[in-house]
Design a protein around this motif. Structure first.
Motif, PDB file in Angstrom:
ATOM      1  N   TRP A   1     -50.626  21.020  -6.407  1.00 32.52           N
ATOM      2  CA  TRP A   1     -50.185  22.267  -5.784  1.00 32.52           C
ATOM      3  C   TRP A   1     -49.436  23.074  -6.834  1.00 32.52           C
ATOM      4  O   TRP A   1     -48.456  22.612  -7.386  1.00 32.52           O
ATOM      5  N   GLY A   2     -49.888  24.259  -7.116  1.00 29.12           N
ATOM      6  CA  GLY A   2     -49.216  25.100  -8.102  1.00 29.12           C
ATOM      7  C   GLY A   2     -49.122  24.445  -9.467  1.00 29.12           C
ATOM      8  O   GLY A   2     -48.174  24.666 -10.209  1.00 29.12           O
ATOM      9  N   GLY A   3     -50.102  23.613  -9.785  1.00 30.19           N
ATOM     10  CA  GLY A   3     -50.109  22.925 -11.065  1.00 30.19           C
ATOM     11  C   GLY A   3     -49.258  21.670 -11.106  1.00 30.19           C
ATOM     12  O   GLY A   3     -49.137  21.023 -12.142  1.00 30.19           O
ATOM     13  N   GLU A   4     -48.662  21.304  -9.970  1.00 33.03           N
ATOM     14  CA  GLU A   4     -47.801  20.126  -9.887  1.00 33.03           C
ATOM     15  C   GLU A   4     -48.394  19.116  -8.917  1.00 33.03           C
ATOM     16  O   GLU A   4     -48.969  19.485  -7.894  1.00 33.03           O
ATOM     17  N   THR A   5     -48.227  17.844  -9.225  1.00 30.55           N
ATOM     18  CA  THR A   5     -48.631  16.802  -8.297  1.00 30.55           C
ATOM     19  C   THR A   5     -47.498  16.590  -7.306  1.00 30.55           C
ATOM     20  O   THR A   5     -46.364  16.315  -7.691  1.00 30.55           O
ATOM     21  N   ILE A   6     -47.820  16.785  -6.021  1.00 27.27           N
ATOM     22  CA  ILE A   6     -46.820  16.596  -4.978  1.00 27.27           C
ATOM     23  C   ILE A   6     -47.253  15.472  -4.056  1.00 27.27           C
ATOM     24  O   ILE A   6     -48.436  15.136  -3.987  1.00 27.27           O
ATOM     25  N   ASP A   7     -46.269  14.916  -3.347  1.00 31.15           N
ATOM     26  CA  ASP A   7     -46.577  13.889  -2.354  1.00 31.15           C
ATOM     27  C   ASP A   7     -46.177  14.402  -0.978  1.00 31.15           C
ATOM     28  O   ASP A   7     -45.822  15.568  -0.815  1.00 31.15           O
ATOM     29  N   ASP A   8     -46.234  13.526   0.017  1.00 33.63           N
ATOM     30  CA  ASP A   8     -45.977  13.959   1.390  1.00 33.63           C
ATOM     31  C   ASP A   8     -44.491  14.080   1.722  1.00 33.63           C
ATOM     32  O   ASP A   8     -44.133  14.277   2.872  1.00 33.63           O
ATOM     33  N   THR A   9     -43.621  13.981   0.721  1.00 30.49           N
ATOM     34  CA  THR A   9     -42.196  14.265   0.901  1.00 30.49           C
ATOM     35  C   THR A   9     -41.804  15.431  -0.002  1.00 30.49           C
ATOM     36  O   THR A   9     -40.878  15.349  -0.800  1.00 30.49           O
ATOM     37  N   THR A  10     -42.521  16.526   0.163  1.00 27.25           N
ATOM     38  CA  THR A  10     -42.257  17.748  -0.590  1.00 27.25           C
ATOM     39  C   THR A  10     -42.283  18.922   0.380  1.00 27.25           C
ATOM     40  O   THR A  10     -43.168  19.012   1.219  1.00 27.25           O
ATOM     41  N   VAL A  11     -41.291  19.787   0.255  1.00 18.44           N
ATOM     42  CA  VAL A  11     -41.309  21.036   1.015  1.00 18.44           C
ATOM     43  C   VAL A  11     -41.997  22.076   0.147  1.00 18.44           C
ATOM     44  O   VAL A  11     -41.665  22.234  -1.026  1.00 18.44           O
ATOM     45  N   ILE A  12     -42.976  22.763   0.726  1.00 17.50           N
ATOM     46  CA  ILE A  12     -43.727  23.799   0.018  1.00 17.50           C
ATOM     47  C   ILE A  12     -43.267  25.167   0.518  1.00 17.50           C
ATOM     48  O   ILE A  12     -43.290  25.432   1.720  1.00 17.50           O
ATOM     49  N   VAL A  13     -42.855  26.022  -0.405  1.00 20.43           N
ATOM     50  CA  VAL A  13     -42.592  27.425  -0.101  1.00 20.43           C
ATOM     51  C   VAL A  13     -43.641  28.199  -0.886  1.00 20.43           C
ATOM     52  O   VAL A  13     -43.696  28.105  -2.107  1.00 20.43           O
ATOM     53  N   LYS A  14     -44.486  28.929  -0.176  1.00 26.13           N
ATOM     54  CA  LYS A  14     -45.597  29.619  -0.823  1.00 26.13           C
ATOM     55  C   LYS A  14     -45.534  31.117  -0.549  1.00 26.13           C
ATOM     56  O   LYS A  14     -45.345  31.544   0.580  1.00 26.13           O
ATOM     57  N   TYR A  15     -45.722  31.892  -1.606  1.00 30.27           N
ATOM     58  CA  TYR A  15     -45.917  33.332  -1.463  1.00 30.27           C
ATOM     59  C   TYR A  15     -47.341  33.510  -0.956  1.00 30.27           C
ATOM     60  O   TYR A  15     -48.310  33.102  -1.600  1.00 30.27           O
ATOM     61  N   THR A  16     -47.481  34.092   0.236  1.00 24.75           N
ATOM     62  CA  THR A  16     -48.785  34.165   0.872  1.00 24.75           C
ATOM     63  C   THR A  16     -48.824  35.329   1.854  1.00 24.75           C
ATOM     64  O   THR A  16     -47.896  36.130   1.923  1.00 24.75           O
ATOM     65  N   TYR A  17     -49.879  35.379   2.638  1.00 21.33           N
ATOM     66  CA  TYR A  17     -50.013  36.395   3.668  1.00 21.33           C
ATOM     67  C   TYR A  17     -49.236  35.998   4.910  1.00 21.33           C
ATOM     68  O   TYR A  17     -49.220  34.817   5.283  1.00 21.33           O
ATOM     69  N   GLY A  18     -48.629  36.985   5.590  1.00 25.12           N
ATOM     70  CA  GLY A  18     -48.039  36.720   6.893  1.00 25.12           C
ATOM     71  C   GLY A  18     -49.143  36.232   7.821  1.00 25.12           C
ATOM     72  O   GLY A  18     -50.185  36.863   7.911  1.00 25.12           O
ATOM     73  N   GLY A  19     -48.942  35.092   8.452  1.00 26.84           N
ATOM     74  CA  GLY A  19     -49.963  34.525   9.332  1.00 26.84           C
ATOM     75  C   GLY A  19     -50.714  33.359   8.728  1.00 26.84           C
ATOM     76  O   GLY A  19     -51.503  32.710   9.400  1.00 26.84           O
ATOM     77  N   ASP A  20     -50.482  33.063   7.458  1.00 28.09           N
ATOM     78  CA  ASP A  20     -51.156  31.946   6.787  1.00 28.09           C
ATOM     79  C   ASP A  20     -50.404  30.642   7.071  1.00 28.09           C
ATOM     80  O   ASP A  20     -49.670  30.137   6.245  1.00 28.09           O
ATOM     81  N   ALA A  21     -50.582  30.103   8.268  1.00 26.47           N
ATOM     82  CA  ALA A  21     -49.857  28.902   8.699  1.00 26.47           C
ATOM     83  C   ALA A  21     -50.138  27.708   7.803  1.00 26.47           C
ATOM     84  O   ALA A  21     -49.250  26.901   7.525  1.00 26.47           O
ATOM     85  N   THR A  22     -51.363  27.569   7.351  1.00 28.77           N
ATOM     86  CA  THR A  22     -51.776  26.387   6.585  1.00 28.77           C
ATOM     87  C   THR A  22     -51.492  26.495   5.090  1.00 28.77           C
ATOM     88  O   THR A  22     -51.769  25.569   4.339  1.00 28.77           O
ATOM     89  N   LEU A  23     -50.936  27.635   4.676  1.00 27.67           N
ATOM     90  CA  LEU A  23     -50.560  27.878   3.273  1.00 27.67           C
ATOM     91  C   LEU A  23     -51.720  27.721   2.288  1.00 27.67           C
ATOM     92  O   LEU A  23     -51.531  27.333   1.142  1.00 27.67           O
ATOM     93  N   ASP A  24     -52.920  28.084   2.735  1.00 25.13           N
ATOM     94  CA  ASP A  24     -54.077  27.992   1.846  1.00 25.13           C
ATOM     95  C   ASP A  24     -54.420  29.334   1.191  1.00 25.13           C
ATOM     96  O   ASP A  24     -55.434  29.463   0.510  1.00 25.13           O
ATOM     97  N   GLY A  25     -53.584  30.356   1.429  1.00 25.19           N
ATOM     98  CA  GLY A  25     -53.781  31.647   0.793  1.00 25.19           C
ATOM     99  C   GLY A  25     -54.751  32.568   1.504  1.00 25.19           C
ATOM    100  O   GLY A  25     -55.127  33.607   0.977  1.00 25.19           O
ATOM    101  N   LYS A  26     -55.145  32.218   2.720  1.00 28.65           N
ATOM    102  CA  LYS A  26     -56.045  33.077   3.487  1.00 28.65           C
ATOM    103  C   LYS A  26     -55.714  32.952   4.971  1.00 28.65           C
ATOM    104  O   LYS A  26     -55.058  32.010   5.394  1.00 28.65           O
ATOM    105  N   ILE A  27     -56.146  33.919   5.728  1.00 26.70           N
ATOM    106  CA  ILE A  27     -55.970  33.872   7.179  1.00 26.70           C
ATOM    107  C   ILE A  27     -57.342  33.657   7.789  1.00 26.70           C
ATOM    108  O   ILE A  27     -58.258  34.451   7.586  1.00 26.70           O
ATOM    109  N   ASN A  28     -57.463  32.555   8.525  1.00 30.72           N
ATOM    110  CA  ASN A  28     -58.742  32.222   9.131  1.00 30.72           C
ATOM    111  C   ASN A  28     -58.517  31.480  10.444  1.00 30.72           C
ATOM    112  O   ASN A  28     -57.395  31.388  10.933  1.00 30.72           O
ATOM    113  N   ILE A  29     -59.559  30.905  11.000  1.00 31.67           N
ATOM    114  CA  ILE A  29     -59.491  30.230  12.297  1.00 31.67           C
ATOM    115  C   ILE A  29     -58.474  29.094  12.292  1.00 31.67           C
ATOM    116  O   ILE A  29     -57.829  28.825  13.314  1.00 31.67           O
TER     117      ILE A  29
END
Length: 178
Positions: free
Chosen positions: A116-144
């Motif tokens: 993620w962002g060039g870093e290896t993360i595990d399941d004990t990491t909080v992700i803060v992502k600059y993204t679109y409002g509404g991008d719940a999954t933090l994948d950089g897009k708004i979709n189903i």
């Protein structure tokens, strides 16, 4: 280039500003913003806080406001104006179209590790992502997938960005769809 820090501590009245570029992430094991006027401006970059299990800094909604990292974002967001006196902010936000989303990595990537962002993360990491409002999954897009998250959040009275609280007011409702 991304930065790996053992700890990041910002004192009251101080601001740390990341240069824009969008391909950077700050990775740290500890984040401290002292007082109500310490500020971290991510610009269009991401923040990864890798914590020890049992010490989740993401925070929760306590009935009046968010705590933890989510609370720091909500304080800086200040109802959408991004002019709060302190907290985790973005000078790159524009009228809620671009914003900061936050989630527990275990919600986003599941168990194990991921890049993620060039870093290896595990399941004990909080992700803060600059993204679109509404991008719940933090994948950089708004979709189903994002609509499924917010519908599930409403149906189950959940809170948090990953569940659809895109305006950080502690509830998921029509305001988050808008």
């Amino acid at each position: 280039e991304s930065q790996q820090l053992q700890a990041l501590s910002i004192g009251g009245g101080s601001t740390v500003i990341l240069a824009s570029g969008g391909s950077r992430a700050v990775y740290t094991k500890s984040l401290t913003l002292t007082g109500d006027t310490a500020k971290l401006d991510l610009g269009d970059n991401d923040l990864l806080v890798d914590y020890e299990e049992g010490n989740d800094p993401l925070g929760s909604f306590d009935g009046s406001a968010y705590t933890g990292i989510t609370g720091m974002i909500a304080a800086a967001r200040n109802g959408g104006a991004w002019d709060g006196a302190g907290g985790i902010t973005t000078s790159a936000a524009s009228a809620d179209y671009q914003t900061l989303g936050v989630a527990e990595s275990s919600e986003v990537i599941g168990t194990g590790t991921a890049l993620w962002g060039g870093e290896t993360i595990d399941d004990t990491t909080v992700i803060v992502k600059y993204t679109y409002g509404g991008d719940a999954t933090l994948d950089g897009k708004i979709n189903i997938d994002d609509y499924i998250r917010i519908d599930n959040g409403i149906a189950n009275s959940l809170t948090g960005w990953f569940n659809g609280d895109f305006n950080y007011d502690g509830k998921i409702n029509i305001d988050d769809y808008i």
